[in-house]
Design a protein around this motif. Structure first.
Motif, PDB file in Angstrom:
ATOM      1  N   THR A 140      35.951  55.871  13.026  1.00  0.00           N
ATOM      2  CA  THR A 140      35.068  54.813  12.821  1.00  0.00           C
ATOM      3  C   THR A 140      35.137  54.261  11.194  1.00  0.00           C
ATOM      4  N   SER A 141      34.805  53.197  10.829  1.00  0.00           N
ATOM      5  CA  SER A 141      34.849  52.718   9.361  1.00  0.00           C
ATOM      6  C   SER A 141      33.906  53.331   8.505  1.00  0.00           C
ATOM      7  N   LYS A 142      33.898  52.987   7.018  1.00  0.00           N
ATOM      8  CA  LYS A 142      33.150  53.654   5.867  1.00  0.00           C
ATOM      9  C   LYS A 142      31.606  53.078   6.311  1.00  0.00           C
ATOM     10  N   LEU A 143      31.548  52.148   7.389  1.00  0.00           N
ATOM     11  CA  LEU A 143      29.975  51.791   7.824  1.00  0.00           C
ATOM     12  C   LEU A 143      28.966  52.951   7.681  1.00  0.00           C
ATOM     13  N   TRP A 144      29.740  54.014   8.173  1.00  0.00           N
ATOM     14  CA  TRP A 144      28.703  55.168   8.515  1.00  0.00           C
ATOM     15  C   TRP A 144      28.142  55.982   7.497  1.00  0.00           C
ATOM     16  N   ASN A 145      28.805  55.474   6.371  1.00  0.00           N
ATOM     17  CA  ASN A 145      28.305  56.120   4.872  1.00  0.00           C
ATOM     18  C   ASN A 145      26.679  55.345   4.751  1.00  0.00           C
ATOM     19  N   HIS A 146      26.543  54.589   5.557  1.00  0.00           N
ATOM     20  CA  HIS A 146      25.114  53.647   5.109  1.00  0.00           C
ATOM     21  C   HIS A 146      24.203  53.787   6.259  1.00  0.00           C
ATOM     22  N   PHE A 147      24.382  54.341   7.494  1.00  0.00           N
ATOM     23  CA  PHE A 147      23.518  54.454   8.532  1.00  0.00           C
ATOM     24  C   PHE A 147      23.498  55.996   8.911  1.00  0.00           C
ATOM     25  N   SER A 148      22.331  56.408   9.691  1.00  0.00           N
ATOM     26  CA  SER A 148      22.164  57.511  10.335  1.00  0.00           C
ATOM     27  C   SER A 148      21.835  57.476  11.760  1.00  0.00           C
ATOM     28  N   VAL A 149      22.111  58.174  12.678  1.00  0.00           N
ATOM     29  CA  VAL A 149      22.061  58.186  14.182  1.00  0.00           C
ATOM     30  C   VAL A 149      20.724  58.547  14.685  1.00  0.00           C
ATOM     31  N   CYS A 150      19.724  58.143  15.296  1.00  0.00           N
ATOM     32  CA  CYS A 150      18.410  58.636  15.775  1.00  0.00           C
ATOM     33  C   CYS A 150      18.759  59.760  16.988  1.00  0.00           C
ATOM     34  N   SER A 151      18.119  60.935  16.698  1.00  0.00           N
ATOM     35  CA  SER A 151      18.477  61.998  17.719  1.00  0.00           C
ATOM     36  C   SER A 151      17.940  61.685  19.176  1.00  0.00           C
ATOM     37  N   ALA A 152      16.624  60.905  19.079  1.00  0.00           N
ATOM     38  CA  ALA A 152      15.720  60.689  19.891  1.00  0.00           C
ATOM     39  C   ALA A 152      16.285  59.523  20.744  1.00  0.00           C
ATOM     40  N   ASP A 153      17.186  58.807  20.384  1.00  0.00           N
ATOM     41  CA  ASP A 153      17.873  57.730  20.850  1.00  0.00           C
ATOM     42  C   ASP A 153      19.308  57.322  20.192  1.00  0.00           C
ATOM     43  N   PRO A 154      20.248  57.923  20.726  1.00  0.00           N
ATOM     44  CA  PRO A 154      21.710  57.601  20.118  1.00  0.00           C
ATOM     45  C   PRO A 154      22.074  56.404  20.045  1.00  0.00           C
ATOM     46  N   THR A 155      21.731  55.084  20.799  1.00  0.00           N
ATOM     47  CA  THR A 155      21.966  54.048  20.784  1.00  0.00           C
ATOM     48  C   THR A 155      21.199  53.187  19.576  1.00  0.00           C
ATOM     49  N   LYS A 156      20.472  53.713  18.710  1.00  0.00           N
ATOM     50  CA  LYS A 156      19.968  53.217  17.380  1.00  0.00           C
ATOM     51  C   LYS A 156      20.461  54.069  16.460  1.00  0.00           C
ATOM     52  N   VAL A 157      20.318  53.378  15.298  1.00  0.00           N
ATOM     53  CA  VAL A 157      20.707  53.935  13.821  1.00  0.00           C
ATOM     54  C   VAL A 157      19.445  53.393  12.867  1.00  0.00           C
ATOM     55  N   VAL A 158      19.671  54.124  11.747  1.00  0.00           N
ATOM     56  CA  VAL A 158      18.588  53.706  10.830  1.00  0.00           C
ATOM     57  C   VAL A 158      19.498  53.598   9.501  1.00  0.00           C
ATOM     58  N   CYS A 159      18.981  52.483   8.663  1.00  0.00           N
ATOM     59  CA  CYS A 159      19.595  51.963   7.718  1.00  0.00           C
ATOM     60  C   CYS A 159      19.283  52.933   6.205  1.00  0.00           C
ATOM     61  N   LEU A 160      20.228  53.716   5.759  1.00  0.00           N
ATOM     62  CA  LEU A 160      19.807  54.444   4.605  1.00  0.00           C
ATOM     63  C   LEU A 160      19.433  53.823   3.187  1.00  0.00           C
ATOM     64  N   HIS A 161      19.568  52.582   3.272  1.00  0.00           N
ATOM     65  CA  HIS A 161      19.070  51.655   2.071  1.00  0.00           C
ATOM     66  C   HIS A 161      17.523  51.174   2.334  1.00  0.00           C
ATOM     67  N   CYS A 162      17.301  50.653   3.484  1.00  0.00           N
ATOM     68  CA  CYS A 162      16.254  49.960   3.427  1.00  0.00           C
ATOM     69  C   CYS A 162      15.074  50.656   4.739  1.00  0.00           C
ATOM     70  N   GLY A 163      15.710  51.847   5.574  1.00  0.00           N
ATOM     71  CA  GLY A 163      14.934  52.416   6.325  1.00  0.00           C
ATOM     72  C   GLY A 163      14.773  51.684   7.877  1.00  0.00           C
ATOM     73  N   ARG A 164      15.498  50.508   7.717  1.00  0.00           N
ATOM     74  CA  ARG A 164      15.266  49.770   9.061  1.00  0.00           C
ATOM     75  C   ARG A 164      15.957  50.263  10.475  1.00  0.00           C
ATOM     76  N   THR A 165      15.502  50.035  11.586  1.00  0.00           N
ATOM     77  CA  THR A 165      15.843  50.882  12.803  1.00  0.00           C
ATOM     78  C   THR A 165      16.745  49.636  13.489  1.00  0.00           C
ATOM     79  N   ILE A 166      18.120  49.824  13.601  1.00  0.00           N
ATOM     80  CA  ILE A 166      18.978  49.047  14.363  1.00  0.00           C
ATOM     81  C   ILE A 166      19.453  49.603  15.676  1.00  0.00           C
TER      82      ILE A 166
END
Length: 627
Positions: free
Chosen positions: A44-70
């Protein structure tokens, strides 16, 4: 139970800096009892430098800048990153666009992003309010806030600001603004002089052939709170817009208007004044061309002239524009384009012929050089000159009756002026006698009733520019008595008000015992002598009419603003008639939007939101954006 972060089998930590961000974020994510971790997949691209995957739900990620769940989707086997890119573009500007570091090079320091404004921050609230105003004033769709370019612009101008979603503007911002503006307008209505509010109402058709019933209020305010130093005493506001069926009856329209009157006026203690509709009137006759259009159609030669003029204008528009511009420079003519008329509107035909006359030399030369099939003869040019000369006073009257400060008092003077002008045109024009006769007959049949309409008569008398100067002696005396009766009805007490000590004016002083003094006989004599003197309303009317009329350029409401202390009753009566426009054209101009400014169609604006948007578009400028 404490949740621990575990390494995803398909992901690795991006950098030590990312780990530090994750540590800062742990406090926030543990509130939701789910662990997150950053990922930098090789696929994947450098997008993953800005997000973290939730262990409880792999379909969701958390933004490292603002903490929003996507959410990245529902199926773990089919997850995308487009939503991550849109999130960065919308909320974090160009954070995702940083160039990657070369292999083996030390990781560059993470960019320092300004802390986001909280929702109630004054700057954030102001920006959100201005965006809502832009949506209303420009009739923009709510989806505007999802546009990438708009979000990039906001991120550059104010990186700390987070743009709310479209649902916020459709459910909270626009409805809240509508209620605020509505309260401001209701407060301004309370400033109406004499508590009288006039109305214009008509059916307006949008570009999508939907019909809307509109109600516009007009009132006079001598001391407006919103415009304390403004010399314009005419006030207007669009009160309501409602979609109606094409086959709706007059009774249903009347019921809708009465419902609006109750909601806006009578429930607040105000009075409903005069209501002007789009029924036949001098305003409608001039602006929609009842009399001029009928006159134009009555003469075949004029009709043939218009057909030839239309073909020439079409042909010139298809010819090279550089050639016309060259001829205009050669003959010293203004660099204007020719105009195409709308056959159903006489005013557009008038402007088309007027422009042709202005460009006559260039048009003749271009017709010969380009070998036009349609050519205008010398006789046709002469007839064109006569037609424009005959329609010029009607075009001027149309502008006069459509002005913002036009009043009912101008109707009778305008009818007199146009009638006399038509008579003189027979000697000033050639070849259009049939047209002039039809024009004269149309004016008599359509406007003669207005000359004796009490509303127009009283408005003319109360206008210091006209008074009784346009009436015969017999008519002036009759209308003067009518004005006196109206003043008596408005103020039935013709005697002066009681003095503070409780004694009637002119009564003798009383002694301590309450008995009349020696002046009682003198008071009775004076009272008997006053029996033959005119009453107060009659004296006021006579004193007003004896004054000289003012120049036409004067504002009648400015005159009554100065005279209301001397003649309060007559000033209040004048407001009842001079505050009403003679046609619905001024109100139509309020909410008309040129096609180049955007369409009112379904593609731009949801129909259920149209009424609020057009209400705000019209009224926000009228209240100077103060709400």
């Amino acid at each position: 139970m404490q949740h621990l972060c575990r390494r995803h089998p398909e992901a690795t930590l991006a950098s030590a800096e990312t780990s530090s961000r994750l540590t800062d974020l742990s406090t926030m994510v543990t509130k939701n009892h789910q662990a997150v971790f950053p990922v930098n997949s090789k696929k994947t691209s450098k997008l993953w430098n800005h997000f973290s995957v939730c262990s409880a739900d792999p379909t969701k990620v958390v933004c490292l800048h603002c903490g929003r769940t996507i959410s990245r989707g529902k199926k773990p086997t089919n997850l995308g990153t487009s939503c991550l890119l849109r999130h960065l573009q919308r909320f974090h500007g160009g954070a995702w666009a940083a160039p990657p570091s070369p292999p083996g090079a030390p990781a560059p320091p993470a960019p320092r992003y300004p802390r986001k404004f909280y929702d109630s921050h004054p700057v954030a609230k102001k920006i959100t309010s201005l965006i809502a105003e832009m949506i209303a004033l420009d009739l923009q769709p709510y989806s505007l806030v999802d546009n990438v370019g708009f979000n990039r612009l906001l991120a550059y101008l104010k990186p700390q600001y987070s743009l709310p979603p479209p649902a916020y503007f459709s459910r909270r911002a626009i409805p809240g603004m509508y209620e605020d503006v509505k309260h401001v307008i209701m407060a301004h209505l309370q400033e109406a002089e004499s508590g009288v509010v006039h109305f214009t109402s008509g059916i307006w058709m949008s570009s999508q052939t939907r019909e809307y019933l509109t109600l516009t209020a007009h009132w006079v305010t001598f001391e407006p709170s919103a415009r304390p130093h403004c010399e314009d005493h005419h006030c207007s506001a669009l009160l309501d817009v409602s979609q109606v069926d094409c086959d709706c009856s007059g009774g249903s329209i009347q019921e809708q208007q009465e419902c609006w009157w109750e909601a806006w006026v009578t429930s607040s203690g105000l009075q409903v004044g005069i209501t002007v509709t789009d029924n036949p009137s001098i305003g409608k006759m001039l602006n929609e061309g009842r009399a001029p259009a009928e006159a134009i159609k009555s003469q075949r030669m004029v009709q043939n002239l218009l057909r030839t003029a239309r073909k020439i204008c079409e042909r010139v528009q298809r010819s090279p524009k550089a050639k016309l511009a060259e001829l205009q420079r050669e003959y010293g003519l203004p660099p204007h384009h020719l105009l195409q008329d709308v056959p159903s509107k006489w005013s557009t035909s008038f402007h088309m012929l007027e422009r042709l006359l202005q460009q006559k030399r260039a048009v003749n030369a271009l017709s010969v050089e380009c070998d036009f099939r349609e050519l205008l003869s010398c006789d046709q040019w002469e007839v064109m000159q006569s037609v424009c000369h005959a329609l010029t006073p009607f075009a001027a009257a149309s502008r006069e009756m459509s002005a913002h400060v036009s009043t009912l008092s101008q109707v009778i003077p305008m009818i007199h002026i146009l009638s006399r002008r038509v008579e003189t045109l027979f000697q000033e024009t050639t070849g259009i006698d049939a047209m002039l006769r039809a024009l004269r007959e149309a004016m008599v049949s359509r406007l003669s009733a207005s000359l004796h309409d009490p509303r127009y008569v009283l408005a003319t008398l109360l206008d210091p520019r006209y008074k009784a100067s346009l009436f015969s002696e017999e008519e002036a005396e009759q209308y003067k008595q009518g004005l006196i009766r109206e003043l008596e009805t408005l103020d039935p007490t013709s005697e002066p008000a009681p003095v503070p000590n409780g004694c009637e004016p002119g009564s003798p002083p009383r002694d301590c015992a309450g008995e009349e003094g020696l002046w009682a006989l003198m008071a009775k004599l004076k009272k008997s002598e006053r029996g033959g003197r005119p009453k107060v309303p009659e004296a006021v009317v006579l004193a007003y009419l004896e004054e000289e009329v003012l120049d036409h350029s004067c504002d009648p409401l400015a005159y009554w603003s100065l005279e209301r202390a001397a003649w309060p009753g007559l000033s209040a009566l004048a407001v009842r008639f001079l505050g009403c426009p003679p046609s619905i054209v001024p109100s139509e101009r309020l909410f008309s939007t040129p096609p180049e400014n955007g369409s009112f169609g379904q593609s731009r604006l949801l129909i259920e939101h149209f009424e609020k948007h057009i209400f705000l578009k019209v009224n926000l400028p009228l209240i100077c954006l103060q709400y």
